[in-house]
Motif scaffolding. Structure first.
Motif, PDB file in Angstrom:
ATOM      1  N   ARG A 173     -20.227 -14.710 -18.082  1.00  0.00           N
ATOM      2  CA  ARG A 173     -20.095 -13.830 -16.914  1.00  0.00           C
ATOM      3  C   ARG A 173     -19.062 -14.309 -15.904  1.00  0.00           C
ATOM      4  N   ALA A 174     -18.816 -15.592 -15.846  1.00  0.00           N
ATOM      5  CA  ALA A 174     -17.856 -16.132 -14.878  1.00  0.00           C
ATOM      6  C   ALA A 174     -16.406 -15.923 -15.305  1.00  0.00           C
ATOM      7  N   ARG A 210     -14.479 -13.274 -15.818  1.00  0.00           N
ATOM      8  CA  ARG A 210     -13.689 -12.323 -15.030  1.00  0.00           C
ATOM      9  C   ARG A 210     -13.348 -12.896 -13.667  1.00  0.00           C
ATOM     10  N   VAL A 211     -14.253 -13.645 -13.075  1.00  0.00           N
ATOM     11  CA  VAL A 211     -13.998 -14.245 -11.763  1.00  0.00           C
ATOM     12  C   VAL A 211     -12.921 -15.322 -11.878  1.00  0.00           C
ATOM     13  N   VAL A 212     -13.026 -16.189 -12.871  1.00  0.00           N
ATOM     14  CA  VAL A 212     -12.072 -17.283 -13.040  1.00  0.00           C
ATOM     15  C   VAL A 212     -10.672 -16.728 -13.304  1.00  0.00           C
ATOM     16  N   GLY A 260      -9.631 -13.690 -12.636  1.00  0.00           N
ATOM     17  CA  GLY A 260      -9.227 -12.924 -11.455  1.00  0.00           C
ATOM     18  C   GLY A 260      -8.672 -13.808 -10.351  1.00  0.00           C
ATOM     19  N   VAL A 261      -9.305 -14.944 -10.114  1.00  0.00           N
ATOM     20  CA  VAL A 261      -8.815 -15.891  -9.101  1.00  0.00           C
ATOM     21  C   VAL A 261      -7.448 -16.436  -9.513  1.00  0.00           C
ATOM     22  N   ARG A 318     -15.228  -5.462 -19.348  1.00  0.00           N
ATOM     23  CA  ARG A 318     -16.539  -5.417 -18.678  1.00  0.00           C
ATOM     24  C   ARG A 318     -17.669  -5.333 -19.695  1.00  0.00           C
TER      25      ARG A 318
END
Length: 145
Positions: A79-80, A82-84, A86-87, A133
């Motif tokens: 789940r992380a 997309r965040v990683v 994206g950052v 997603r």
């Protein structure tokens, strides 16, 4: 095995490939630049003017590692991921814009900036896609058949 194990995920595979590719380029450039700075310093030459280059090399190395870590997480459908990614993409966009503002305008600098931003736009589109997603939501790691 379920049917989800064999579902092709072209968006997730594409984003993983782009993240790994750009990550390897970033790590390579950062490592080579730091190696060059170290060789220059050990040769007895003055390195005080190379501060910005050292910062750029370290940031390139860190962002490359961040992209590779994000690609591994995406491959594993964590789940992380997309965040990683994206950052990392957001930081790379800011870096590209800063480089366009600070660098002198030459053909190669414009070409490099345009190509960088095209790759980052592609990564952003893939990152926001429903395929990525769904891949993360389902939690089934990618497989190469």
């Amino acid at each position: 095995m379920t049917d989800h194990d064999h579902t092709p995920r072209p968006a997730a595979l594409g984003l993983t490939g782009l993240a790994v590719g750009l990550g390897i380029i970033g790590v390579s450039i950062g490592f080579a630049t730091l190696l060059g700075l170290t060789a220059t310093a050990s040769g007895g030459d003055e390195t005080t003017d190379y501060g910005p280059m050292a910062v750029t090399a370290v940031s390139s190395l860190v962002l490359g590692l961040l992209l590779i870590a994000g690609a591994v997480l995406l491959w594993r459908a964590h789940r992380a991921a997309r965040v990683v990614i994206g950052v990392a993409v957001a930081l790379l966009v800011m870096s590209s814009i800063a480089r366009m503002v600070v660098d002198s305008v030459t053909f190669i600098s414009v070409l490099g900036s345009v190509l960088s931003l095209c790759a980052l736009v592609a990564m952003g589109v893939l990152l926001a896609s429903s395929g990525v997603r769904e891949h993360v939501r389902e939690g089934v790691p990618l497989r190469l058949n």
